[in-house]
Design an enzyme around this catalytic site. Structure first.
Site, PDB file in Angstrom:
ATOM      1  N   ASP A  24       0.809  -1.217   0.000  1.00 30.64           N
ATOM      2  CA  ASP A  24       0.000   0.000   0.000  1.00 30.64           C
ATOM      3  C   ASP A  24       0.846   1.274   0.000  1.00 30.64           C
ATOM      4  O   ASP A  24       0.799   2.077   0.941  1.00 30.64           O
ATOM      5  CB  ASP A  24      -0.957  -0.007   1.208  1.00 30.64           C
ATOM      6  CG  ASP A  24      -1.830  -1.245   1.243  1.00 30.64           C
ATOM      7  OD1 ASP A  24      -2.212  -1.724   0.167  1.00 30.64           O
ATOM      8  OD2 ASP A  24      -2.113  -1.744   2.358  1.00 30.64           O
ATOM      9  N   GLU A 198     -12.935  -0.987  -6.736  1.00 34.51           N
ATOM     10  CA  GLU A 198     -12.846  -1.951  -5.642  1.00 34.51           C
ATOM     11  C   GLU A 198     -12.392  -1.270  -4.362  1.00 34.51           C
ATOM     12  O   GLU A 198     -13.071  -1.303  -3.356  1.00 34.51           O
ATOM     13  CB  GLU A 198     -11.867  -3.076  -6.011  1.00 34.51           C
ATOM     14  CG  GLU A 198     -11.701  -4.137  -4.934  1.00 34.51           C
ATOM     15  CD  GLU A 198     -12.915  -5.061  -4.821  1.00 34.51           C
ATOM     16  OE1 GLU A 198     -13.737  -5.097  -5.759  1.00 34.51           O
ATOM     17  OE2 GLU A 198     -13.037  -5.730  -3.783  1.00 34.51           O
TER      18      GLU A 198
HETATM   19  O1  FUB Z   1      -3.245  -3.887   2.881  1.00 33.31           O
HETATM   20  C1  FUB Z   1      -4.554  -4.154   3.353  1.00 33.31           C
HETATM   21  C2  FUB Z   1      -5.548  -3.876   2.263  1.00 33.31           C
HETATM   22  O2  FUB Z   1      -5.236  -4.602   1.111  1.00 33.31           O
HETATM   23  C3  FUB Z   1      -5.547  -2.433   1.807  1.00 33.31           C
HETATM   24  O3  FUB Z   1      -6.229  -1.571   2.670  1.00 33.31           O
HETATM   25  C4  FUB Z   1      -6.162  -2.586   0.473  1.00 33.31           C
HETATM   26  O4  FUB Z   1      -6.011  -1.451  -0.363  1.00 33.31           O
HETATM   27  C5  FUB Z   1      -5.445  -3.813  -0.052  1.00 33.31           C
HETATM   28  O5  FUB Z   1      -4.195  -3.459  -0.596  1.00 33.31           O
END
Ligand code: FUB
Length: 445
Positions: A24, A198
């Site tokens: 992220d 998404e």
């Molecule tokens: O890293 C945890 C979750 O997975 C994030 O909040 C989403 O964007 C996905 O990458």
């Protein structure tokens, strides 16, 4: 500790962090430097097991300095778990980091905001409670040219609030952006999610155009984007930026302009042991099309080209790394971070060190060893390239008992990738805090 990176990967520069799994990415350009805020997937994770957030920085997009973890779930007294995808921004001489995490009392995901006087923290909870909470995730923050700040977030919806100039409160109610197929593309086979949106929105403005880049469709995700004439829409779907690739079923965008170039950050599962819950952040350089659209960007192992060179004659943190194998980092008793758990055969590469025409005469490093120390071999261009010096590190009586050691260096001229190869007995050899070369006449012994 990650599995050893294979030697064949030694020329790769993507993923840009190898000491831990990262996810992220949220880059921020501040004061001539790129600060990169990430999540941290725990080793051997089998879910999104994430306890803290991390900060890294670079001026050349290839050598990244580790600033450790200035923010964790524990920073928020009301949070229970889940250090998921956030973004930091600067305003009013302060840095505000918006993160999704689980609210212990409601059991739902909420958005917290942490504040610091420095881009590398430490950060503290600005409010003592969530800034907003509707069970959704992935905040992105944007300040428009007129000073109005917006916080967007969401999965499965996409919402925003107008932040006040204090960046820790908002005016008006939470507004949902209509997820229309013209705005966010068409998804088939999921009646609950008719559009491609998404999660993981990333909002910014370029020229007069507003962009929202997002993780599309699940699963596996790809990265798509929409544009609008205003920060609140109407949005028009513009297509794919990064197709589904890279052995992680999620992806997450972060886009910046820096030093005249444009850069796209994302994550994949490319490190050994990597996958959907053990991800790694990577970066590619790209050029916008003349009409402002974004070209298709493909994941690479080479990454972005280096901007300029690294100056080996100024003090460099040992935890400034282009590529490594086997080492870890930890908070140092001398401030910042140090490189730790260095074993025989481990190495660090820094890219593009400019030794100049006169060349280097000495290498100095700040080292500590609670064992018997070991050696640092200094090689140019590869692990087996020209050996310009070997420095013996003694035991110092403690892993944080640092001493400064200087060693002679020869044949270090021009610009080279510099490999620090560590050798010694079994077990941890020493810790390293910083290093620096000198140039000029060879010092008399
Ligand atoms: O890293 C945890 C979750 O997975 C994030 O909040 C989403 O964007 C996905 O990458």
């Amino acid at each position: 500790m990650l599995a050893l990176v294979p030697a064949g990967a030694a020329r790769a520069d993507n993923p840009i962090i190898q000491t831990i799994y990262t996810a992220d990415p949220a880059p921020l350009v501040y004061n001539g430097r790129v600060y990169l805020y990430t999540g941290h997937d725990e080793d051997n994770s089998t879910y999104f097991t994430m306890k803290d957030w991390r900060v890294w920085s670079s001026t050349d997009m290839v050598n990244w300095t580790d600033h450790g973890s200035p923010l964790s779930v524990a920073t928020f007294s009301w949070a229970k778990s889940d250090a998921w995808a956030g973004q930091a921004i600067n305003r009013n001489g302060k840095f505000y980091w918006y993160v999704p995490t689980t609210n212990r009392s409601t059991g739902r995901m909420a958005i917290g905001v942490a504040v610091s006087d420095s881009p590398t923290g430490p950060f503290k909870d600005a409010l003592g409670h969530p800034l907003v909470e509707n069970g959704e995730i992935d905040p992105t923050v944007f300040i428009d040219d007129n000073g109005q700040a917006y916080l967007y977030w969401g999965n499965p919806h996409l919402s925003y609030v107008k932040l006040n100039t204090d960046m820790i409160s908002y005016t008006g109610s939470v507004t949902q952006i209509p997820l229309t197929t013209s705005g966010f593309g068409t998804r088939t086979g999921d009646a609950n999610r008719p559009t491609l949106f998404e999660e993981g929105p990333w909002v910014y403005k370029r020229g007069n155009l507003y962009y929202i880049v997002f993780a599309a469709k699940c699963c596996s995700e790809f990265i798509a984007y929409s544009t609008a004439p205003s920060p609140t829409g109407p949005w028009t779907y513009r297509g794919t930026i990064m197709p589904t690739q890279g052995s992680s079923f999620t992806n997450h965008p972060g886009v910046i302009d820096y030093n005249g170039g444009s850069y796209f950050f994302y994550h994949n599962g490319a490190l050994p042991g990597g996958g959907g819950y053990t991800r790694s952040v990577a970066v590619e350089k790209f050029t916008y099309n003349a009409d402002g659209t974004i070209p298709t960007i493909t994941m690479t192992t080479t990454g972005a080209p280096q901007i300029g060179t690294l100056d080996p004659y100024t003090r460099q943190e040992a935890e400034t790394i282009a590529w490594e194998s086997g080492v870890e980092t930890e908070p140092s008793a001398e401030g910042g971070m140090n490189v730790s758990y260095i074993d025989n055969g481990d190495y660090i590469k820094v890219k593009g060190a400019a030794f100049g025409t006169t060349g280097a005469t000495t290498f100095t490093t700040r080292a500590a060893s609670g064992a018997n120390g070991g050696k640092i071999e200094l090689h140019l261009d590869s692990l087996t390239g020209t050996l310009i010096g070997t420095c013996t590190i003694p035991g110092t009586g403690g892993w944080q008992t640092y001493t400064t050691i200087t060693c002679p260096v020869t044949n270090a001229k021009g610009t080279h990738d510099l490999y620090f190869k560590y050798t010694g007995a079994s077990g941890s050899l020493f810790n390293l805090n910083w290093w620096q070369f000198t140039t000029g006449p060879t010092p008399t012994p």
